[in-house]
Scaffold this active site. Structure first.
Site, PDB file in Angstrom:
ATOM      1  N   ILE A 154       0.850  -1.210   0.000  1.00  0.00           N
ATOM      2  CA  ILE A 154       0.000   0.000   0.000  1.00  0.00           C
ATOM      3  C   ILE A 154       0.876   1.247   0.000  1.00  0.00           C
ATOM      4  O   ILE A 154       0.621   2.192  -0.732  1.00  0.00           O
ATOM      5  CB  ILE A 154      -0.946   0.000   1.228  1.00  0.00           C
ATOM      6  CG1 ILE A 154      -1.949  -1.154   1.126  1.00  0.00           C
ATOM      7  CG2 ILE A 154      -1.682   1.334   1.350  1.00  0.00           C
ATOM      8  CD1 ILE A 154      -2.843  -1.310   2.355  1.00  0.00           C
ATOM      9  N   LYS A 176      12.985  26.001   8.895  1.00  0.00           N
ATOM     10  CA  LYS A 176      11.806  26.786   8.486  1.00  0.00           C
ATOM     11  C   LYS A 176      11.516  27.840   9.552  1.00  0.00           C
ATOM     12  O   LYS A 176      11.308  27.504  10.715  1.00  0.00           O
ATOM     13  CB  LYS A 176      10.613  25.828   8.335  1.00  0.00           C
ATOM     14  CG  LYS A 176       9.279  26.510   8.073  1.00  0.00           C
ATOM     15  CD  LYS A 176       8.177  25.484   7.841  1.00  0.00           C
ATOM     16  CE  LYS A 176       6.808  26.109   7.776  1.00  0.00           C
ATOM     17  NZ  LYS A 176       5.732  25.111   7.691  1.00  0.00           N
TER      18      LYS A 176
HETATM   19  C1  LIG Z   1      -1.389  17.318  -0.252  1.00  0.00           C
HETATM   20  C2  LIG Z   1      -0.981  17.137   1.162  1.00  0.00           C
HETATM   21  C3  LIG Z   1       0.003  17.949   1.718  1.00  0.00           C
HETATM   22  C4  LIG Z   1       0.367  17.820   3.065  1.00  0.00           C
HETATM   23  N1  LIG Z   1       1.292  18.662   3.609  1.00  0.00           N
HETATM   24  C5  LIG Z   1       1.582  18.570   4.933  1.00  0.00           C
HETATM   25  C6  LIG Z   1       2.546  19.414   5.546  1.00  0.00           C
HETATM   26  O1  LIG Z   1       3.164  20.258   4.905  1.00  0.00           O
HETATM   27  N2  LIG Z   1       2.781  19.258   6.865  1.00  0.00           N
HETATM   28  C7  LIG Z   1       2.149  18.320   7.620  1.00  0.00           C
HETATM   29  O2  LIG Z   1       2.379  18.244   8.844  1.00  0.00           O
HETATM   30  N3  LIG Z   1       1.276  17.479   7.049  1.00  0.00           N
HETATM   31  C8  LIG Z   1       0.977  17.581   5.748  1.00  0.00           C
HETATM   32  N4  LIG Z   1       0.099  16.710   5.182  1.00  0.00           N
HETATM   33  C9  LIG Z   1      -0.413  15.623   5.989  1.00  0.00           C
HETATM   34  C10 LIG Z   1       0.644  14.531   6.062  1.00  0.00           C
HETATM   35  O3  LIG Z   1       0.891  14.040   4.764  1.00  0.00           O
HETATM   36  C11 LIG Z   1       0.207  13.393   6.951  1.00  0.00           C
HETATM   37  O4  LIG Z   1      -0.314  13.875   8.149  1.00  0.00           O
HETATM   38  C12 LIG Z   1       1.396  12.522   7.279  1.00  0.00           C
HETATM   39  O5  LIG Z   1       2.062  12.128   6.110  1.00  0.00           O
HETATM   40  C13 LIG Z   1       0.973  11.330   8.063  1.00  0.00           C
HETATM   41  O6  LIG Z   1       0.213  10.469   7.261  1.00  0.00           O
HETATM   42  P1  LIG Z   1      -0.276   9.117   7.904  1.00  0.00           P
HETATM   43  O7  LIG Z   1       0.885   8.460   8.531  1.00  0.00           O
HETATM   44  O8  LIG Z   1      -1.460   9.392   8.745  1.00  0.00           O
HETATM   45  O9  LIG Z   1      -0.808   8.303   6.635  1.00  0.00           O
HETATM   46  P2  LIG Z   1      -0.012   7.520   5.423  1.00  0.00           P
HETATM   47  O10 LIG Z   1       1.287   8.160   5.096  1.00  0.00           O
HETATM   48  O11 LIG Z   1      -1.019   7.408   4.352  1.00  0.00           O
HETATM   49  O12 LIG Z   1       0.287   6.117   6.065  1.00  0.00           O
HETATM   50  C14 LIG Z   1      -0.704   5.132   6.193  1.00  0.00           C
HETATM   51  C15 LIG Z   1      -0.035   3.838   6.564  1.00  0.00           C
HETATM   52  O13 LIG Z   1      -1.040   2.848   6.798  1.00  0.00           O
HETATM   53  C16 LIG Z   1      -0.701   1.661   6.101  1.00  0.00           C
HETATM   54  N5  LIG Z   1      -1.920   0.901   5.832  1.00  0.00           N
HETATM   55  C17 LIG Z   1      -3.119   1.380   5.416  1.00  0.00           C
HETATM   56  N6  LIG Z   1      -4.002   0.370   5.290  1.00  0.00           N
HETATM   57  C18 LIG Z   1      -3.334  -0.772   5.650  1.00  0.00           C
HETATM   58  C19 LIG Z   1      -3.692  -2.143   5.720  1.00  0.00           C
HETATM   59  N7  LIG Z   1      -4.911  -2.582   5.403  1.00  0.00           N
HETATM   60  N8  LIG Z   1      -2.749  -3.027   6.114  1.00  0.00           N
HETATM   61  C20 LIG Z   1      -1.488  -2.620   6.446  1.00  0.00           C
HETATM   62  N9  LIG Z   1      -1.103  -1.337   6.397  1.00  0.00           N
HETATM   63  C21 LIG Z   1      -2.017  -0.431   5.998  1.00  0.00           C
HETATM   64  C22 LIG Z   1       0.035   2.157   4.861  1.00  0.00           C
HETATM   65  O14 LIG Z   1       0.814   1.146   4.285  1.00  0.00           O
HETATM   66  C23 LIG Z   1       0.862   3.278   5.468  1.00  0.00           C
HETATM   67  O15 LIG Z   1       2.035   2.732   6.054  1.00  0.00           O
HETATM   68  C24 LIG Z   1      -0.251  16.827   3.845  1.00  0.00           C
HETATM   69  C25 LIG Z   1      -1.214  15.990   3.286  1.00  0.00           C
HETATM   70  C26 LIG Z   1      -1.598  16.146   1.975  1.00  0.00           C
HETATM   71  C27 LIG Z   1      -2.658  15.250   1.395  1.00  0.00           C
END
Ligand SMILES: Cc1cc2nc3c(=O)[nH]c(=O)nc-3n(C[C@H](O)[C@H](O)[C@H](O)COP(=O)(O)OP(=O)(O)OC[C@H]3O[C@@H](n4cnc5c(N)ncnc54)[C@H](O)[C@@H]3O)c2cc1C
Length: 496
Positions: free
Chosen positions: A40, A76
């Site tokens: 994923i 930053k």
């Molecule tokens: C366009 C954009 C710009 C952004 N800019 C900023 C910024 O400048 N600063 C900031 O602080 N935040 C920013 N963010 C937010 C930031 O990207 C996220 O908060 C951060 O990357 C954390 O993401 P996450 O770990 O929640 O999710 P993800 O990075 O999506 O990780 C999800 C994890 O779950 C796992 N997973 C999902 N389903 C399953 C499953 N069924 N089985 C096993 N594993 C699974 C995936 O493999 C992955 O490891 C931005 C977001 C977007 C969309």
């Protein structure tokens, strides 16, 4: 409450690995397992932070020389907004991270904005008043020298993939178990608590506490526990992004993120040590993905067929972040568009508050506080759009005419436009913990939300003159203590 015996975290994005390391640090007798699916992958954006990230690395005892070079990270000092206002003199402004020095110049700035709101022709643009603004504009690093007796807050820019990998290596070296598996289902017990995550290959992962860090999928909190999601689309219109990197400019980089308003949203520009990260955050109601990609490419000077990556975003928050034996963090918990780069800040605030709430056994106050934080930050973002000074497209006409405002935001905007004391209003509402009075003043003044120039009167004897030359000398004198950004990044590399 005693710490749980075992924690299972679903998700190896930045949110999952930050949470794993913080829990491991706070509960060192707890067994922590992090499951992610390499098939994923992670969202791979989110490359700017607030000063909270520095506190995170400090808490884990990780020096900048240890992590920054490995993550192509830069410093930053704040965010520069340009193109958000077409009022002459207000084409750009800087939202600085705070410093102790602001105590000398901020009162003058607040006074100036008040006088100008009351119809007096005094200079009230925020930029000359703040040291962080000057540091970024002069190509310096926001690193106060050891003999500088004032604190200067700063955040970072970093590569989203590399920071996850760094935190993974750091955590697994300290006992966090890392599993690559794709979770296919969530087992609940008779009471509705999560009992186990079940992988596609049949492996079961049982635990006392589960963390949903599965990104926008929100597999446990929404998928299994059916916690409702509260969308913010009514007052935050953007729901997509298109991203593309560019090489570093020959002119060098500055210690700031840039946000440049465009026809249906805005483009970010984030400098790393090896590339610039760029992305156009836009609303699909006003522009389609191909046109958005074309606008991004044109802005960056890229070829018409240059490769870009399209992303969907879901703005809103889960009703409660801690439900039964599951805590949601990161994109699974909620997302406010990235205009102020607050997502990782919320992850850190959530985990720290959660540990304290777990110890005290106080779930409801925790959930209320997290919901308030989301809405407090949401209001600040909404205010950007509502008070921007541009009306050239349907997007901007609708954004600036948006009436779906919270009572809190209405109170702040009313205080500003009636020339009341905005600082007192922020304090009275008890929302300075989300954005302090300085941030509200900078935004509202930075877009030029003042009476039109021809309506302003000369200051008169009831207005204390502000000696801008003195402010300039003070800020300029302080800035001389800071090193060039390129030198600071070079030293980190040498020390690594
Ligand atoms: C366009 C954009 C710009 C952004 N800019 C900023 C910024 O400048 N600063 C900031 O602080 N935040 C920013 N963010 C937010 C930031 O990207 C996220 O908060 C951060 O990357 C954390 O993401 P996450 O770990 O929640 O999710 P993800 O990075 O999506 O990780 C999800 C994890 O779950 C796992 N997973 C999902 N389903 C399953 C499953 N069924 N089985 C096993 N594993 C699974 C995936 O493999 C992955 O490891 C931005 C977001 C977007 C969309």
């Amino acid at each position: 409450m005693r710490p749980p015996g075992s924690v299972v975290i679903l998700g190896g994005g930045t949110a999952g690995w930050m949470t794993a390391n913080l829990l491991q640090r706070n509960w060192n007798g707890t067994r922590i397992t992090l499951i992610e699916s390499s098939a994923i992958g992670i969202i791979g954006v989110g490359e700017g932070s607030t000063p909270q990230l520095k506190a995170f690395f400090d808490e884990l005892g990780i020096a900048e020389a240890e992590w920054m070079p490995r993550c192509n990270a830069t410093y930053k000092a704040g965010i520069e907004f340009s193109g958000w206002s077409d009022k002459p003199g207000y084409e750009r402004y800087f939202h600085p991270f705070p410093t102790d020095l602001d105590g000398f110049t901020q009162p003058k700035f607040f006074y100036a904005t008040h006088a100008r709101r009351a119809g007096r022709d005094v200079p009230a643009h925020p930029d000359p008043f703040f040291l962080s603004t000057r540091v970024a504009r002069e190509g310096l690093a926001p690193l106060a020298p050891p003999n500088f007796p004032f604190t200067v807050s700063y955040g970072y820019h970093f590569d989203a993939h590399l920071i996850g990998a760094f935190l993974r290596d750091f955590g697994t070296a300290r006992g966090i178990e890392h599993v690559d598996a794709r979770i296919a289902s969530v087992d609940l017990d008779e009471q509705g608590n999560v009992k186990a995550l079940v992988a596609e290959d049949g492996r079961r992962f049982e635990g006392d506490l589960f963390v949903d860090a599965s990104g926008f999928r929100a597999t446990i909190i929404e998928g299994a526990l059916k916690e409702p999601h509260r969308p913010f689309g009514e007052n935050l219109f953007n729901d997509r992004a298109v991203v593309a990197p560019t090489p570093l400019p020959e002119s060098g980089i500055q210690a700031c993120t840039r946000s440049i308003a465009k026809s249906a949203g805005w483009i970010w520009n984030i400098p790393l040590t090896n590339r610039i990260g760029n992305g156009y955050v836009y609303s699909s109601r006003y522009i389609d993905p191909d046109d958005a990609a074309a606008e991004l490419r044109a802005h960056l000077g890229l070829a018409e067929d240059a490769e870009v990556r399209h992303l969907e975003m879901r703005c809103g928050r889960i009703e409660r972040s801690w439900v039964r034996n599951c805590l949601a963090v990161g994109l699974a918990q909620g997302f406010l568009e990235p205009l102020e780069a607050t997502a990782l800040h919320i992850v850190l605030a959530t985990v720290n508050a959660f540990v304290a709430a777990w110890d005290a056994g106080e779930r409801d106050p925790f959930n209320t506080a997290i919901a308030r934080r989301y809405e407090g930050i949401r209001d600040y973002l909404v205010c950007h759009y509502r008070t921007a000074q541009r009306r050239d497209t349907d997007y901007w006409r609708d954004a600036t005419g948006n009436h779906a405002l919270s009572d809190s935001l209405k109170g702040l905007i009313t205080a500003w436009f009636t020339a009341s004391d905005l600082e007192q209003e922020v304090l009275r509402q008890d929302i300075a913990g989300y954005y302090p009075p300085m941030s509200w003043h900078c935004m509202l003044a930075g877009y030029g939300n003042f009476p039109d120039q021809q309506k302003l009167k000369p200051p008169g004897s009831d207005v204390t003159p502000i000696d801008m030359a003195e402010v300039e000398r003070f800020i300029g004198g302080c800035a001389m203590n800071f090193p060039p950004l390129s030198d600071a990044l070079g030293h980190l590399k040498e020390a690594a």
